[in-house]
Scaffold this active site. Sequence first.
Site, PDB file in Angstrom:
ATOM      1  N   ASP A   9       0.850  -1.183   0.000  1.00 41.50           N
ATOM      2  CA  ASP A   9       0.000   0.000   0.000  1.00 41.50           C
ATOM      3  C   ASP A   9       0.885   1.232   0.000  1.00 41.50           C
ATOM      4  O   ASP A   9       2.084   1.161   0.291  1.00 41.50           O
ATOM      5  CB  ASP A   9      -0.921   0.009   1.227  1.00 41.50           C
ATOM      6  CG  ASP A   9      -1.872   1.202   1.228  1.00 41.50           C
ATOM      7  OD1 ASP A   9      -2.721   1.272   0.315  1.00 41.50           O
ATOM      8  OD2 ASP A   9      -1.774   2.070   2.112  1.00 41.50           O
ATOM      9  N   SER A  10       0.273   2.384  -0.290  1.00 45.00           N
ATOM     10  CA  SER A  10       1.007   3.644  -0.256  1.00 45.00           C
ATOM     11  C   SER A  10       1.349   4.058   1.171  1.00 45.00           C
ATOM     12  O   SER A  10       2.155   4.972   1.372  1.00 45.00           O
ATOM     13  CB  SER A  10       0.183   4.746  -0.925  1.00 45.00           C
ATOM     14  OG  SER A  10      -1.029   4.962  -0.209  1.00 45.00           O
ATOM     15  N   TYR A  41      -0.202   8.722  -2.783  1.00 44.38           N
ATOM     16  CA  TYR A  41      -0.038   8.416  -4.199  1.00 44.38           C
ATOM     17  C   TYR A  41      -1.036   9.184  -5.069  1.00 44.38           C
ATOM     18  O   TYR A  41      -0.816   9.359  -6.262  1.00 44.38           O
ATOM     19  CB  TYR A  41      -0.256   6.919  -4.445  1.00 44.38           C
ATOM     20  CG  TYR A  41       0.927   6.024  -4.145  1.00 44.38           C
ATOM     21  CD1 TYR A  41       2.057   6.478  -3.467  1.00 44.38           C
ATOM     22  CD2 TYR A  41       0.906   4.697  -4.542  1.00 44.38           C
ATOM     23  CE1 TYR A  41       3.120   5.639  -3.182  1.00 44.38           C
ATOM     24  CE2 TYR A  41       1.965   3.837  -4.273  1.00 44.38           C
ATOM     25  CZ  TYR A  41       3.069   4.311  -3.591  1.00 44.38           C
ATOM     26  OH  TYR A  41       4.114   3.466  -3.319  1.00 44.38           O
ATOM     27  N   GLY A  42      -2.140   9.601  -4.492  1.00 45.06           N
ATOM     28  CA  GLY A  42      -3.238  10.191  -5.256  1.00 45.06           C
ATOM     29  C   GLY A  42      -2.862  11.288  -6.232  1.00 45.06           C
ATOM     30  O   GLY A  42      -3.299  11.274  -7.381  1.00 45.06           O
ATOM     31  N   CYS A  72      -4.092  -0.853  -2.484  1.00 44.53           N
ATOM     32  CA  CYS A  72      -4.122   0.596  -2.684  1.00 44.53           C
ATOM     33  C   CYS A  72      -4.941   0.825  -3.942  1.00 44.53           C
ATOM     34  O   CYS A  72      -4.601   0.306  -5.011  1.00 44.53           O
ATOM     35  CB  CYS A  72      -2.705   1.142  -2.852  1.00 44.53           C
ATOM     36  SG  CYS A  72      -2.617   2.877  -3.377  1.00 44.53           S
ATOM     37  N   ASN A  73      -6.031   1.561  -3.825  1.00 48.83           N
ATOM     38  CA  ASN A  73      -6.900   1.780  -4.976  1.00 48.83           C
ATOM     39  C   ASN A  73      -6.188   2.530  -6.096  1.00 48.83           C
ATOM     40  O   ASN A  73      -6.349   2.209  -7.273  1.00 48.83           O
ATOM     41  CB  ASN A  73      -8.142   2.559  -4.545  1.00 48.83           C
ATOM     42  CG  ASN A  73      -9.106   1.724  -3.745  1.00 48.83           C
ATOM     43  OD1 ASN A  73     -10.044   1.146  -4.277  1.00 48.83           O
ATOM     44  ND2 ASN A  73      -8.891   1.647  -2.435  1.00 48.83           N
ATOM     45  N   THR A  74      -5.379   3.524  -5.731  1.00 51.70           N
ATOM     46  CA  THR A  74      -4.671   4.305  -6.736  1.00 51.70           C
ATOM     47  C   THR A  74      -3.682   3.433  -7.494  1.00 51.70           C
ATOM     48  O   THR A  74      -3.596   3.487  -8.726  1.00 51.70           O
ATOM     49  CB  THR A  74      -3.937   5.488  -6.081  1.00 51.70           C
ATOM     50  OG1 THR A  74      -4.854   6.239  -5.282  1.00 51.70           O
ATOM     51  CG2 THR A  74      -3.335   6.411  -7.129  1.00 51.70           C
ATOM     52  N   GLU A 151      -2.612   9.121   7.837  1.00 48.45           N
ATOM     53  CA  GLU A 151      -1.187   8.844   7.997  1.00 48.45           C
ATOM     54  C   GLU A 151      -0.618   9.488   9.261  1.00 48.45           C
ATOM     55  O   GLU A 151       0.400   9.047   9.796  1.00 48.45           O
ATOM     56  CB  GLU A 151      -0.401   9.311   6.764  1.00 48.45           C
ATOM     57  CG  GLU A 151      -0.615   8.454   5.524  1.00 48.45           C
ATOM     58  CD  GLU A 151      -0.016   7.063   5.652  1.00 48.45           C
ATOM     59  OE1 GLU A 151       0.984   6.903   6.381  1.00 48.45           O
ATOM     60  OE2 GLU A 151      -0.562   6.119   5.033  1.00 48.45           O
ATOM     61  N   CYS A 183     -10.592   4.102  -1.164  1.00 50.72           N
ATOM     62  CA  CYS A 183      -9.197   4.220  -0.751  1.00 50.72           C
ATOM     63  C   CYS A 183      -9.089   3.428   0.543  1.00 50.72           C
ATOM     64  O   CYS A 183      -9.921   3.612   1.441  1.00 50.72           O
ATOM     65  CB  CYS A 183      -8.800   5.680  -0.528  1.00 50.72           C
ATOM     66  SG  CYS A 183      -7.146   5.891   0.190  1.00 50.72           S
ATOM     67  N   THR A 184      -8.103   2.562   0.640  1.00 50.63           N
ATOM     68  CA  THR A 184      -8.020   1.710   1.832  1.00 50.63           C
ATOM     69  C   THR A 184      -7.647   2.483   3.087  1.00 50.63           C
ATOM     70  O   THR A 184      -7.713   1.937   4.189  1.00 50.63           O
ATOM     71  CB  THR A 184      -7.034   0.543   1.610  1.00 50.63           C
ATOM     72  OG1 THR A 184      -5.793   1.048   1.087  1.00 50.63           O
ATOM     73  CG2 THR A 184      -7.614  -0.481   0.648  1.00 50.63           C
ATOM     74  N   HIS A 185      -7.293   3.748   2.943  1.00 55.50           N
ATOM     75  CA  HIS A 185      -7.089   4.597   4.124  1.00 55.50           C
ATOM     76  C   HIS A 185      -8.429   5.004   4.759  1.00 55.50           C
ATOM     77  O   HIS A 185      -8.509   5.241   5.963  1.00 55.50           O
ATOM     78  CB  HIS A 185      -6.334   5.874   3.756  1.00 55.50           C
ATOM     79  CG  HIS A 185      -4.865   5.705   3.575  1.00 55.50           C
ATOM     80  ND1 HIS A 185      -4.316   5.104   2.468  1.00 55.50           N
ATOM     81  CD2 HIS A 185      -3.818   6.065   4.361  1.00 55.50           C
ATOM     82  CE1 HIS A 185      -2.997   5.114   2.566  1.00 55.50           C
ATOM     83  NE2 HIS A 185      -2.672   5.686   3.710  1.00 55.50           N
TER      84      HIS A 185
END
Length: 269
Positions: A9-10, A41-42, A72-74, A151, A183-185
């Site tokens: 993931d980012s 990453y977006g 990570c979706n991005t 984050e 977004c997994t965040h």
Amino acid sequence: MQQPIAILDSGVGGLTVAKEVMRQLPREKIVYFGDTARTPYGPRSSEEIIRFTREIVDYLIQFNPKMIVIACNTATAAGLEDIRSRVEIPVIGVINPGARAAIRLTVTGCVGVIGTEGTIKSKAYDQALKALSPEITVISEACPRFVPLVEKGNFRSRETYETVQSSLVHLQGYPMDTLILGCTHYPFLTETISEVMGQGVTLISSADETAREISAILDKKGSLSQGDSIPVHQFFCSGDTRIFQLITHQWLGKQIQLSPVVWQIPTIV
């Protein structure tokens, strides 16, 4: 030696997927990489995201994983097919599982999607949803301020509420009954997002569906771990290890207590 499932993931967002894998597949070993030094990453270009994803995969291959999960979706939108062409093991992302869950649960046929700028611009969710149900109405919104909050571990505060409220105000005028956290965040902010959107909107995290897909693929290949041994998970991050460990312990909770964890700092960046 037990082959692990590699999850990347980012940053810390992929921990939402790791948690579901630990819950649904407790015998499976996880090797996790969070690229916290280069998140988010977006706003980055597709070329840059693909390069980062390749670097992380090249690093994780040394652990001989039986599957790679781009949590990570991005990175899924930009680099899933690229990574699939470069390795000989199964590679899955988080977009299609999330889309399937939304189609299954929506009643009104109006689905919202929130994600990073890169994910929304790619229209990956629009394509995945309409491939499953051509008549579906998709309302998308980029929420670039969410990842920095997560984050930093800022899940619940006045700043968080005001940020979420101002970011989602555009969506409140639509008759959606389902909102994909693209977004997994974002599942870290579930309470606040739910509070803003109201009880009539079901929030979809792709983590549960992704773990189910992992299980189905490994079962079909005969690659599910057997026996009763407790796996030793490995977690890596490219940035500040202190905040990464703190968030990991907060999010994984019991799973971390039940399984030994090895913390290591890579030299990828």
